[in-house]
Design an enzyme around this catalytic site. Structure first.
Site, short mmCIF file in Angstrom:
data_model
loop_
_atom_site.label_atom_id
_atom_site.label_comp_id
_atom_site.label_asym_id
_atom_site.label_seq_id
_atom_site.Cartn_x
_atom_site.Cartn_y
_atom_site.Cartn_z
N THR A 82 -6.72 13.87 5.74
CA THR A 82 -8.47 13.69 5.71
C THR A 82 -8.96 15.00 6.74
OG1 THR A 82 -8.00 11.49 5.28
CG2 THR A 82 -10.29 12.06 6.11
N ASP A 99 -9.64 11.14 -1.51
CA ASP A 99 -8.40 10.64 -1.12
C ASP A 99 -7.83 9.81 -2.01
OD1 ASP A 99 -6.73 9.91 0.91
OD2 ASP A 99 -7.87 8.55 2.22
N THR A 130 -0.66 10.37 -1.40
CA THR A 130 0.79 10.17 -0.97
C THR A 130 1.75 10.18 -1.96
OG1 THR A 130 0.04 7.96 -1.18
CG2 THR A 130 -0.28 8.93 1.05
#
Ligand code: ADP
Length: 359
Positions: free
Chosen positions: A84, A128, A177
């Protein structure tokens, strides 16, 4: 079976236990807010990851010189390593606004269509957890990223038609991730992919010193090293531990934080010198003291610790394996010599034996 997918990621499994841990790499409590004050705003302030920084610098310089928005960027890596932060830095360095959303926040393709159709020229759209976008939104995104177009549906049923809406050029920055969960057509739309790695201790020390300066917390020599060792290679954990050490300093009226203060403050939270917490230690203790170092199956090990198997697998094991305290073999979990030493024990003569026979 032996499964590597848990490494680094925490989606749903064990999320409750994870959110209670001081050594969680995910943001806990009101950290999304307190993370803000410690975020660097320019690439120069971003500590470590030198190769990635050099690549990104070149990428941004070229876009600036060509006076066009840069290609889309994918940031991949475990939580808490700065994805981020990098997205914000890119927008800041380019002098453009940034719109922030996430895969789980977009429930329907229409949600994404309305964000895309309101973007200004050059704007950065940060998504995200992009691997968690619904399929229909993913498909809409491919087209928007490639052709700068969204097809807006008008009407319903057999009479419905789609009207193409041309978008100004913009840059998507996706963070994930779980890069492996991204469909390859989506992955292929990114012109630049950066992989973030865990930080070595010397980089974490610099990061801690920078954060301590922002928090006006004087650290004596050696204190940042004590903190770095316990931070599991992860900036978010380093900053969190630093904030707990600041609490200690405030309560004890310290003018400067000595290495022993760090040790005492973090011992209070049951975080040991290697960054292992109560749960990690319980797993190692069970593995060694109850199962003679293994091999033992995940279910038996978890039952001994009194935790769900999923929690042990997703919350504890990735770090224990990465740091060489434990191995996951097809025959079960095995403690390494490092784990025995960490408990102050000598491996038993009949412990695990020839490891190669376990694979
Ligand atoms: P992610 O998006 O990968 O989960 P964040 O970008 O939110 O991680 O980073 C978590 C915290 O760690 C933030 O407070 C951020 O400022 C800090 N941080 C992460 N990487 C760095 C870095 N390389 N240099 C300085 N601070 C960092």
């Amino acid at each position: 079976m032996f499964d590597d997918t848990a490494q680094g990621g925490m989606d749903n499994l064990g999320a409750n236990e994870e959110s209670l841990r001081m050594v969680s790499a995910n943001a806990i409590g009101n950290e999304p807010v307190s993370d803000e004050e410690l975020r660097p705003h320019i690439l120069d302030g971003f500590i470590g990851q030198p190769r990635l920084k050099a690549q990104l610098q070149l990428f941004l310089d070229a876009a600036r010189k060509r006076e066009v928005p840069p290609d889309h960027i994918l940031l991949a890596g475990p939580p808490g390593l700065g994805k981020t932060t990098l997205a914000m830095i890119v927008a800041n360095e380019l002098g453009v606004p940034i719109r922030v959303t996430s895969g789980p926040a977009i429930q329907h393709a229409g949600d994404l269509a309305s964000i895309l159709s309101s973007l200004d020229a050059g704007e950065v759209l940060f998504i995200d957890e992009i691997h968690r976008l619904p399929r229909a939104a993913e498909e809409l995104l491919y087209i928007a990223m490639e052709d700068f177009r969204v097809d807006v549906m008008v009407g319903k049923g057999p009479g419905a038609s789609s009207i193409p809406l041309t978008l100004p050029r913009f840059t998507v920055i996706g963070a994930t991730t779980r890069e492996g969960m991204l469909p390859s057509p989506l992955r292929a739309r990114f012109g630049f992919t950066a992989h973030l790695d865990f930080y070595p201790d010397d980089e974490l020390e610099k990061l801690i010193e920078r954060s301590a300066a922002v928090l006006s917390l004087p650290l004596a020599p050696g204190s940042s090293a004590q903190l770095a060792r316990r931070s599991r290679g992860t900036p978010r954990i380093a900053n969190r531990l630093l904030r707990r050490v600041r609490d200690w300093a405030v309560v004890h009226d310290l003018e400067q934080v000595e290495p022993d203060d760090v040790k005492e403050a973090l011992a209070l939270y049951q975080i040991d010198t290697e960054g292992l917490d109560r749960l990690d230690m319980a797993v190692l203790n069970a593995l060694i003291r109850n199962f003679n170092g293994g091999p033992v199956g995940l279910n038996n090990l978890s039952a001994m610790v009194g935790e769900e198997a999923e929690t042990v697998e997703t919350v504890c094991e990735p770090y224990l394996v990465r740091e060489g305290f434990m191995m996951r073999t097809p025959k079960g979990r095995v403690a390494t010599a490092r784990a025995w030493e960490h408990l102050g024990l000598v491996p038993a003569d009949d412990a695990a034996g020839d490891v190669s026979k376990l694979f």
